[in-house]
Design a protein around this motif. Sequence first.
Motif, PDB file in Angstrom:
ATOM      1  N   SER B 216       0.852  -1.185   0.000  1.00 43.63           N
ATOM      2  CA  SER B 216       0.000   0.000   0.000  1.00 43.63           C
ATOM      3  C   SER B 216       0.891   1.240   0.000  1.00 43.63           C
ATOM      4  N   THR B 217       0.364   2.329  -0.506  1.00 48.91           N
ATOM      5  CA  THR B 217       1.207   3.498  -0.731  1.00 48.91           C
ATOM      6  C   THR B 217       0.423   4.780  -0.551  1.00 48.91           C
ATOM      7  N   VAL B 218       1.081   5.850  -0.122  1.00 45.43           N
ATOM      8  CA  VAL B 218       0.477   7.178  -0.224  1.00 45.43           C
ATOM      9  C   VAL B 218       1.161   7.888  -1.380  1.00 45.43           C
ATOM     10  N   GLU B 219       0.364   8.445  -2.284  1.00 47.75           N
ATOM     11  CA  GLU B 219       0.909   9.078  -3.479  1.00 47.75           C
ATOM     12  C   GLU B 219       0.548  10.566  -3.469  1.00 47.75           C
ATOM     13  N   ALA B 220       1.545  11.379  -3.762  1.00 52.23           N
ATOM     14  CA  ALA B 220       1.324  12.828  -3.823  1.00 52.23           C
ATOM     15  C   ALA B 220       1.416  13.269  -5.280  1.00 52.23           C
ATOM     16  N   LEU B 221       0.511  14.144  -5.667  1.00 51.58           N
ATOM     17  CA  LEU B 221       0.512  14.628  -7.048  1.00 51.58           C
ATOM     18  C   LEU B 221       1.375  15.884  -7.131  1.00 51.58           C
ATOM     19  N   MET B 222       2.374  15.854  -8.003  1.00 54.07           N
ATOM     20  CA  MET B 222       3.288  16.989  -8.149  1.00 54.07           C
ATOM     21  C   MET B 222       2.734  17.982  -9.176  1.00 54.07           C
ATOM     22  N   PRO B 223       3.216  19.240  -9.096  1.00 51.33           N
ATOM     23  CA  PRO B 223       2.710  20.255 -10.037  1.00 51.33           C
ATOM     24  C   PRO B 223       2.940  19.866 -11.495  1.00 51.33           C
ATOM     25  N   ASP B 224       3.963  19.055 -11.769  1.00 52.28           N
ATOM     26  CA  ASP B 224       4.225  18.674 -13.159  1.00 52.28           C
ATOM     27  C   ASP B 224       3.324  17.512 -13.594  1.00 52.28           C
ATOM     28  N   GLY B 225       2.372  17.128 -12.742  1.00 54.60           N
ATOM     29  CA  GLY B 225       1.425  16.096 -13.126  1.00 54.60           C
ATOM     30  C   GLY B 225       1.885  14.695 -12.785  1.00 54.60           C
ATOM     31  N   LYS B 226       3.145  14.558 -12.343  1.00 52.68           N
ATOM     32  CA  LYS B 226       3.623  13.225 -11.971  1.00 52.68           C
ATOM     33  C   LYS B 226       3.207  12.897 -10.543  1.00 52.68           C
ATOM     34  N   SER B 227       3.025  11.618 -10.304  1.00 50.72           N
ATOM     35  CA  SER B 227       2.690  11.178  -8.957  1.00 50.72           C
ATOM     36  C   SER B 227       3.968  10.684  -8.278  1.00 50.72           C
ATOM     37  N   VAL B 228       4.128  11.067  -7.008  1.00 49.99           N
ATOM     38  CA  VAL B 228       5.312  10.657  -6.258  1.00 49.99           C
ATOM     39  C   VAL B 228       4.898   9.734  -5.122  1.00 49.99           C
ATOM     40  N   GLN B 229       5.576   8.584  -5.029  1.00 55.09           N
ATOM     41  CA  GLN B 229       5.305   7.641  -3.956  1.00 55.09           C
ATOM     42  C   GLN B 229       5.857   8.210  -2.657  1.00 55.09           C
ATOM     43  N   GLY B 230       4.970   8.524  -1.724  1.00 57.15           N
ATOM     44  CA  GLY B 230       5.382   9.254  -0.528  1.00 57.15           C
ATOM     45  C   GLY B 230       5.742   8.373   0.658  1.00 57.15           C
ATOM     46  N   GLY B 231       5.427   7.098   0.584  1.00 59.65           N
ATOM     47  CA  GLY B 231       5.702   6.169   1.683  1.00 59.65           C
ATOM     48  C   GLY B 231       4.969   4.884   1.358  1.00 59.65           C
ATOM     49  N   THR B 232       5.546   3.740   1.746  1.00 64.10           N
ATOM     50  CA  THR B 232       4.880   2.479   1.436  1.00 64.10           C
ATOM     51  C   THR B 232       4.776   1.613   2.684  1.00 64.10           C
ATOM     52  N   SER B 233       3.712   0.837   2.726  1.00 65.84           N
ATOM     53  CA  SER B 233       3.479  -0.061   3.854  1.00 65.84           C
ATOM     54  C   SER B 233       3.083  -1.412   3.274  1.00 65.84           C
ATOM     55  N   HIS B 234       3.908  -2.431   3.566  1.00 69.74           N
ATOM     56  CA  HIS B 234       3.716  -3.744   2.945  1.00 69.74           C
ATOM     57  C   HIS B 234       3.121  -4.753   3.915  1.00 69.74           C
ATOM     58  N   TYR B 235       2.082  -5.450   3.482  1.00 69.62           N
ATOM     59  CA  TYR B 235       1.643  -6.647   4.201  1.00 69.62           C
ATOM     60  C   TYR B 235       2.386  -7.826   3.570  1.00 69.62           C
ATOM     61  N   LEU B 236       3.232  -8.485   4.367  1.00 72.13           N
ATOM     62  CA  LEU B 236       4.137  -9.494   3.811  1.00 72.13           C
ATOM     63  C   LEU B 236       3.601 -10.917   3.946  1.00 72.13           C
ATOM     64  N   GLY B 237       2.431 -11.062   4.562  1.00 73.75           N
ATOM     65  CA  GLY B 237       1.886 -12.402   4.743  1.00 73.75           C
ATOM     66  C   GLY B 237       2.833 -13.260   5.556  1.00 73.75           C
ATOM     67  N   THR B 238       3.029 -14.515   5.131  1.00 83.83           N
ATOM     68  CA  THR B 238       3.956 -15.392   5.852  1.00 83.83           C
ATOM     69  C   THR B 238       5.204 -15.691   5.022  1.00 83.83           C
ATOM     70  N   THR B 239       5.432 -14.885   3.980  1.00 77.77           N
ATOM     71  CA  THR B 239       6.610 -15.101   3.127  1.00 77.77           C
ATOM     72  C   THR B 239       7.904 -15.121   3.941  1.00 77.77           C
ATOM     73  N   PHE B 240       8.089 -14.080   4.755  1.00 78.25           N
ATOM     74  CA  PHE B 240       9.327 -13.992   5.530  1.00 78.25           C
ATOM     75  C   PHE B 240       9.316 -14.909   6.747  1.00 78.25           C
ATOM     76  N   SER B 241       8.144 -15.074   7.355  1.00 78.41           N
ATOM     77  CA  SER B 241       8.123 -15.894   8.573  1.00 78.41           C
ATOM     78  C   SER B 241       8.356 -17.370   8.234  1.00 78.41           C
ATOM     79  N   LYS B 242       7.903 -17.799   7.038  1.00 78.31           N
ATOM     80  CA  LYS B 242       8.225 -19.160   6.598  1.00 78.31           C
ATOM     81  C   LYS B 242       9.728 -19.322   6.407  1.00 78.31           C
ATOM     82  N   ALA B 243      10.300 -18.387   5.671  1.00 76.53           N
ATOM     83  CA  ALA B 243      11.710 -18.509   5.299  1.00 76.53           C
ATOM     84  C   ALA B 243      12.642 -18.357   6.491  1.00 76.53           C
ATOM     85  N   PHE B 244      12.297 -17.455   7.400  1.00 77.22           N
ATOM     86  CA  PHE B 244      13.183 -17.185   8.532  1.00 77.22           C
ATOM     87  C   PHE B 244      12.683 -17.841   9.820  1.00 77.22           C
ATOM     88  N   GLU B 245      11.616 -18.639   9.676  1.00 81.55           N
ATOM     89  CA  GLU B 245      11.077 -19.369  10.835  1.00 81.55           C
ATOM     90  C   GLU B 245      10.680 -18.455  11.985  1.00 81.55           C
TER      91      GLU B 245
END
Lengths: 350, 350
Positions: B216-245
């Motif tokens: 998930s991400t918060v996106e800010a719209l810049m004056p030049d019309g481009k969107s900038v990714q302002g911060g991201t928050s990931h739900y990782l499920g059990t991908t890492f917990s499986k691998a790293f126990e």
Amino acid sequence: MRGEQELGISNSKNENPGEWYAEVVKKAEIADYSPVGGFIIVRPRGISLWESIRFHLDSWFRETGVENAYFPVLIPEKYLEREKEIIAGFDPEVAWVTHGGEEELGERLAVRPTSESIIAPFMARWVRSHRDLPLRLNQWCSVVRWEATETKPFFRTKEFLWQEGHTAHKNRDDAWAETIQRLDQYERLYREILAIPVLKGRKPEHDKFPGAETTSTVEALMPDGKSVQGGTSHYLGTTFSKAFEIGYVDENEENQLAHTTSWGLSWRAIGALIMTHSDDQGLVLPPAIAPEQIVIVPIWKSDKREEVMGYAREIQKALSEFRVELDDRDEKNPGFKFNEWELKGVPIRI
Amino acid sequence: MRGEQELGISNSKNENPGEWYAEVVKKAEIADYSPVGGFIIVRPRGISLWESIRFHLDSWFRETGVENAYFPVLIPEKYLEREKEIIAGFDPEVAWVTHGGEEELGERLAVRPTSESIIAPFMARWVRSHRDLPLRLNQWCSVVRWEATETKPFFRTKEFLWQEGHTAHKNRDDAWAETIQRLDQYERLYREILAIPVLKGRKPEHDKFPGAETTSTVEALMPDGKSVQGGTSHYLGTTFSKAFEIGYVDENEENQLAHTTSWGLSWRAIGALIMTHSDDQGLVLPPAIAPEQIVIVPIWKSDKREEVMGYAREIQKALSEFRVELDDRDEKNPGFKFNEWELKGVPIRI
């Protein structure tokens, strides 16, 4: 009672201080060892101590004209070489970055061992007139030095957190006053926050920072009789300003060389804190720096739980000007909790 | 009036936004270029913006159960390789340390590009029982990624400052709530402190962090019309917990896998701040983050200096609940001062 025995400190501070220190650090959840030798993982209880040190020092720095900045973690080899040419005897063992992605770099980059060589050229650029002085910069960062072989958390680590201050002044008197002011702030940190008495002094010629005219230091005496360097403040004279051309035009339109200082305090202060106050029951923290100043351990019989907890909450509220923790865990008995909080260094347990 | 012309911004935000941005950053004394391509020097006005962002986010993190920690800047290659095995598509370009002092290392060490691979094994060690969950760790640090070629301060740099949060939870619901809570805090930072509206959303499959179930991400719209990714928050499920126990024993004494999240916000927020509010007169800062909220520029005739200054000091005192600067420099005229403070983004100039 098995849990309590596992929890307790098994080594004695008097008999085997090295093992005792490592055990306190580990069991009070201050730090862990990294998979790379000489590096450590600092756990929340450890980093909260560093954040508290940073909070106090940083506010004193600000009140006395220091501004924070941030300089790159990677420094080109020729910058360090230049520093070595200037100050004979300076030859830090550094970690070298030789590849970026798949490509070999044209020039090796050092992981910052200290930042004089990258900060000085920018000080030269930013200082033009006497009105630009004094210039006082500081950064909070990590540095890497490859010297340490035998690891001891906070005392001997290849990476450590510190602050490094770098300033430029019109003349010797101003720079010397700066040097002593920072030394006094380090002394204040040890006395007021860490509750450790320190001696201020000057390093002998063979032991000073090679670029410095004078290296002043605060030294703390450890229980094992060894003295620990708690922070250093260097009067650098014009060594760096000559080499990096940190000059200014004075009130009479004449060109002058600036006089510079540098000063640093690292997380070794946490090591000194643990070594000084802690005992065979575990960590002991002075109230000024303890993450929890008071812990309340309620003791109930199962039918009185709610009554006792209500009373404990009232006490917690009455003490709200302090940092108070109410330990309401059901699965641990009061004796275990008391021992655990004692191990973790909470000053007052009721 | 020559000084004023040198001081001003010569590029136009509308006509050549790239040059305009670089000029604002440089002339408002936010940042300078490092000698190593892709790295920047952050000057005091720039780092004060980052410190303000850190102060607010950090306090919100704390209020919601996050604890800070510190993990090493150098990560063994095999740790990153392990992460690459787990999550197909993850192959960061990193800076490699190959030598420590004079010696070649047995294994290359990466300058931290992100810390999942070093934090996850310790989370696995620290989590045993359901009572150890949730575990919420965060660190404020710098990371290095070798991808960026064309430099743009705060938007595209090989080194940047950020915070990275890593948490473990009992189940999907708790981890998902964490993911959204952090996203909401990023949104709050943009709205309340940086005065930038952002849109919350979910990255499409091809653009998410490869280890994540959802980015998930918060996106800010810049004056030049481009969107900038302002911060991201990931739900990782059990991908890492499986691998790293990263597992735990639940209330029924059964073994379970934890669900993990990670979330990060970098100094790109400063870039978005400058890009959004600033104009052809220079930097424009919202009051919540401005180092000085009000500047007083007294105008005097030489015989009235003391009288005017006395009055200005009274105003300064009356406004003491704000961050007020009184510009008493004799060598600059009021017009120059007004322009300089406008260039530097002080919200109110009187």
